[in-house]
Design an enzyme around this catalytic site. Structure first.
Site, mmCIF file in Angstrom:
data_model
loop_
_atom_site.group_PDB
_atom_site.id
_atom_site.type_symbol
_atom_site.label_atom_id
_atom_site.label_comp_id
_atom_site.label_asym_id
_atom_site.label_seq_id
_atom_site.Cartn_x
_atom_site.Cartn_y
_atom_site.Cartn_z
ATOM 1 N N ASP A 1 0.834 -1.199 0.000
ATOM 2 C CA ASP A 1 0.000 0.000 0.000
ATOM 3 C C ASP A 1 0.873 1.255 0.000
ATOM 4 O OD1 ASP A 1 -2.271 1.864 0.919
ATOM 5 O OD2 ASP A 1 -3.270 -0.073 1.013
ATOM 6 N N HIS B 1 -3.516 6.070 3.896
ATOM 7 C CA HIS B 1 -4.300 4.912 3.457
ATOM 8 C C HIS B 1 -3.782 3.584 4.009
ATOM 9 C CE1 HIS B 1 -5.914 1.990 0.464
ATOM 10 N NE2 HIS B 1 -6.928 2.834 0.403
ATOM 11 N N SER C 1 -11.205 -0.433 -0.690
ATOM 12 C CA SER C 1 -9.948 -0.471 0.062
ATOM 13 C C SER C 1 -10.194 -0.820 1.514
ATOM 14 C CB SER C 1 -9.248 0.895 0.011
ATOM 15 O OG SER C 1 -8.436 1.019 -1.109
#
Length: 810
Positions: free
Chosen positions: A190, A234, A540
């Site tokens: 990620d 994220h 996600s």
């Protein structure tokens, strides 16, 4: 007008190669006859994706070698070593350098993918394809995160039980049974991760993972104010959903984490780093890997998917997000299109529905106003009975909000150009308290999107114009009257991408999991206040729920392989129903919403957990396809299984023949063969879905299945339009999954006023096409301003279109 087209067919590459090897000005020799054998070109490598071989610009590609990777060779019963691969790869690299003088190798791969990434001039690619040992060439495409920026949550607002999604799927029941993910390593591929976060520090050892963006051993997130670009949060959010254990709890709170930073500032990265991250995670001993990232192309044949499939073969459970381009079919993007990895769609947890009555100054009412979405009941109800100023913000883009004072006000926004969630996020960023989105057409639109960044309402285009008219009269206030209506159960989020997958025709997603308003960890980069939390949404956020669930299953069953984990999650998933009570299609929900405890306790596993029989297009007579699945009896007693297969509507033209019953001994497995017979002439063209029900007399499980009759209704154009300005106008690059009989260009101003049409193109091939256009409408250059360039494509009577980003003409 002459048009330049490019596509990934071998014939076109052969022609380019032949032309590039003919000496200009050479005269034929007298009495010499060329034979067909002398003209036969060498066997060329296959090429995929957006690669313009006529340009001299430097591009980046991924080269796959014929020499098999370590893992691929192993699973084919062959011997392979890194040393042998290096020797072969070095020879190919030397030959590539001789053939493509500008080439420069960047990353090298050998474990789950055999090849390297490199830069070279685009017009040297034909020579590269002729190099012995080169199997295929892929574009080094961009991958981005598949989740929203989110809403920051204050630390004192949360405690472990307030991460609603983990208890909802039953993770806490697994913890109570002693399964917490302890001893299981989950790789998060990620934007990196804040391994110093108090809720995550327990999960990271001395070795944190690797940063492929900066090429070092510190996979920390991009901090705010970094000169290289926008901050990221994220990967930390994803990591928290997997294994947080502090103020909040993830699905597998005692799992070990490894972070691989493959997406840099702003959450963007490329294939070469994603593949490198997958390779490193497998070599570092990960048991599970999560990739909450993707691109927009519905195509299974990319380097990333190959790496993921071999990672699964090596025993690493690979989990990917399905994408956020829903709610239409065919919107799944790579790597969610992978054949073997577990692709995950997003669900919304049960939520309350409210009715609304919107009035503007003087009590002017609007018949079609409805609540579209909101982050929390409290935030929505704060608007009830109050009056606010409202401001027109065009299409709700960042540019549309520039210079407008919407602080504490309501943004009135027109539908179009960007997703609804982005409009709400832009409104929040500009300081708006809420948003009203009206349709670009006179009628209403259906979408409800829980979890919008600000309370958001919707109305018809007619009512939206009515509000604009009131605003022009100086009537610039709006009031809300809200009332509770009903509760909705777990549903599929409208933004969640749908399958099936092009070419393989597979059902995707495989399963679904919560992905709306998911609260998890984010970095603060502040030692004095390290507790950062935010609510985000997207597939996600759904994917790490499944990665965490996989860790729980491996904790409970150390002898399970990847197929067992995937089958258990799919076989025990719960069917989901829309607001009208209708079951969602397979390509929307997959096998359903995961329930880890049921998966842990499964006594029967059926693999694969879904089936696609492909396309049936025989004009006359019956077409028969053979399939099989494997049943594993995990119990300690013999079981007799019965099968029932039904397609929707029970059509007589689809017949499935399989065993009437099957006896399987305790802790044994057996393959079940079956045949599908279809008379396509008696069925409506399109998508047909069915269910295989497997029963042991006490319980039953369902296996989703689909087939297609005649030409599937896939989008004739996929993804957006990439525009490059040239000396002669513009090159518009588009992806046509099955080619097109006709394509054309439409030009609109950013307020969606139609300016005119560009040229029409015919008989376009599959995959990427570059449409060269002189930039003129009716012989006149475009006036200075901002525009959207649309491209439409038609095949077999179906028309689809897509648009570019804003194009500025000076």
């Amino acid at each position: 007008m002459k048009k330049r087209l490019f596509h990934a067919s071998i014939l076109s590459i052969i022609l380019v190669f032949i032309l590039s090897t003919i000496s200009v000005g050479a005269a034929p020799q007298a009495n010499k006859v060329s034979t067909p054998q002398a003209q036969t070109p060498p066997e060329l490598a296959e090429i995929f994706g957006n690669l313009d071989t006529t340009s001299s610009k430097v591009t980046s590609v991924i080269v796959e070698l014929e020499e098999e990777s370590v893992v691929e060779a192993k699973h084919k019963g062959k011997k392979q070593s890194k040393a042998n691969l290096a020797k072969t790869r070095d020879k190919v690299k030397k030959d590539v350098k001789d053939a493509a003088k500008s080439s420069k190798v960047k990353r090298e791969y050998d474990h789950v993918f055999s090849g390297f990434s490199m830069e070279l001039k685009s017009n040297e690619i034909p020579s590269l394809l002729a190099v012995p040992g080169v199997k295929a060439v892929y574009p080094n495409v961009t991958y981005t995160v598949t989740g929203s920026d989110g809403v920051t949550i204050e630390e004192d607002a949360y405690h472990p039980e307030m991460l609603d999604s983990a208890p909802f799927i039953g993770a806490n029941e697994a913890w109570e049974s002693g399964y917490t993910g302890e001893g299981i390593t989950v790789a998060v591929i990620d934007t990196g991760a804040d391994y110093t976060h108090p809720d995550l520090a327990h999960a990271f050892g001395d070795y944190k993972g690797y940063d492929f963006v900066d090429d070092d051993n510190d996979p920390q997130e991009t901090p705010k104010g970094d000169p290289r670009g926008e901050e990221t949060t994220h990967g930390t959010h994803v990591s928290g959903t997997v294994a947080a254990n502090g103020q909040i709890k993830g699905v597998a709170p005692e799992a070990t984490l490894l972070a691989y930073r493959v997406l840099g500032p702003g959450g963007s990265g490329t294939t070469e780093d994603v593949v490198a991250g997958i390779e490193r995670a497998v070599q570092d001993g990960a048991d599970v890997m999560n990739l909450s990232l993707g691109n927009s192309l519905n195509n299974p044949d990319w380097a990333t998917s190959i790496a993921l499939d071999w990672a699964m073969a090596e025993g690493v459970v690979a989990v990917t997000s399905n994408g956020n381009a829903g709610p239409d079919n065919w919107t799944v993007g790579s790597p969610g299109t992978s054949r073997d990895a577990i692709s995950v769609g997003a669900t919304q947890l049960p939520y309350n529905v409210y009715t609304s009555e919107i009035t503007t100054t003087g009590g002017v009412a609007y018949e079609t106003d409805k609540v579209m979405g909101f982050t929390s009941d409290e935030e929505l109800l704060a608007l009830d009975g109050n009056e606010y100023e409202y401001v027109y913000a065009g299409l709700g883009t960042v540019e549309d909000f520039e210079g407008k004072d919407v602080e504490g006000k309501i943004a009135l926004i027109k539908r179009g150009a960007i997703p609804f969630v982005d409009k709400a996020s832009n409104a929040k960023a500009a300081g708006a308290t809420g948003a009203i989105i009206f349709n670009s057409a006179p009628d209403e639109f259906e979408y409800e999107i829980p979890g919008m960044a600000v309370p958001t309402f919707k109305m018809s285009g007619t009512d939206g114009q009515k509000m604009l008219d009131e605003l022009e009269k100086g009537n610039n206030t709006v009031a809300f009257d809200l009332e509770f209506d009903r509760e909705i159960g777990e549903t599929i989020a409208d933004f969640s991408s749908r399958g099936p997958v092009l070419d393989t025709w597979m059902i995707k997603p495989d399963v679904s999991a919560p992905g709306v308003n998911i609260v998890s960890t984010v970095p603060t980069h502040n030692e004095e206040n390290p507790h950062g939390y935010a609510s985000k949404q997207g597939t996600s956020m759904a994917s790490p729920h499944v990665a965490g669930a996989a860790a729980l299953l491996l904790d409970a069953h150390s002898d399970w392989g990847v197929d067992d984990v995937k089958a258990a999650l799919m076989n025990t998933a719960v069917n989901l129903y829309d607001k009208s009570g209708e079951s969602y299609p397979h390509n929307t929900q997959g096998a359903g919403s995961i329930r880890p405890v049921d998966a842990i306790n499964a006594e029967t596993l059926v693999t694969p957990g879904s089936h696609s029989f492909g396309v049936f297009s025989k004009e006359n007579g019956k077409q028969v396809e053979k399939q099989h699945f494997t049943i594993k009896n995990l119990s300690d007693k013999h079981k007799k299984y019965n099968f029932d297969v039904e397609f929707e509507g029970n059509p007589e033209a689809i017949k499935v023949k399989t065993s009437k019953n099957l006896k399987i001994k305790a802790n044994k497995s057996q393959k079940v063969n079956f045949k599908v017979q279809v008379d396509a002439s008696k069925l409506e063209p399109g998508y047909h879905e069915g269910t295989i029900v497997v029963s042991d007399g006490e319980s039953e499980l369902e296996v989703p299945t689909i087939l297609f009759v005649k030409e599937p209704d896939y989008p004739r154009i996929d993804g957006g339009v990439t525009v490059t300005e040239t000396e002669n106008g513009y090159d518009l690059e588009v992806y046509l999954p099955g080619g097109a009989e006709e394509a054309g260009i439409w030009v609109y101003k950013t307020d969606m006023t139609h300016v005119g049409d560009g040229p029409v193109y015919t008989d376009l091939p599959k995959y990427y096409n570059t449409l060269s256009w002189d930039g003129k409408i009716n012989g006149e250059n475009l006036a200075p301003g901002n525009y959207y360039f649309f491209v439409y494509a038609v095949k077999n009577g179906q028309l689809d279109y897509t648009n570019s980003d804003v194009i500025t003409v000076e």
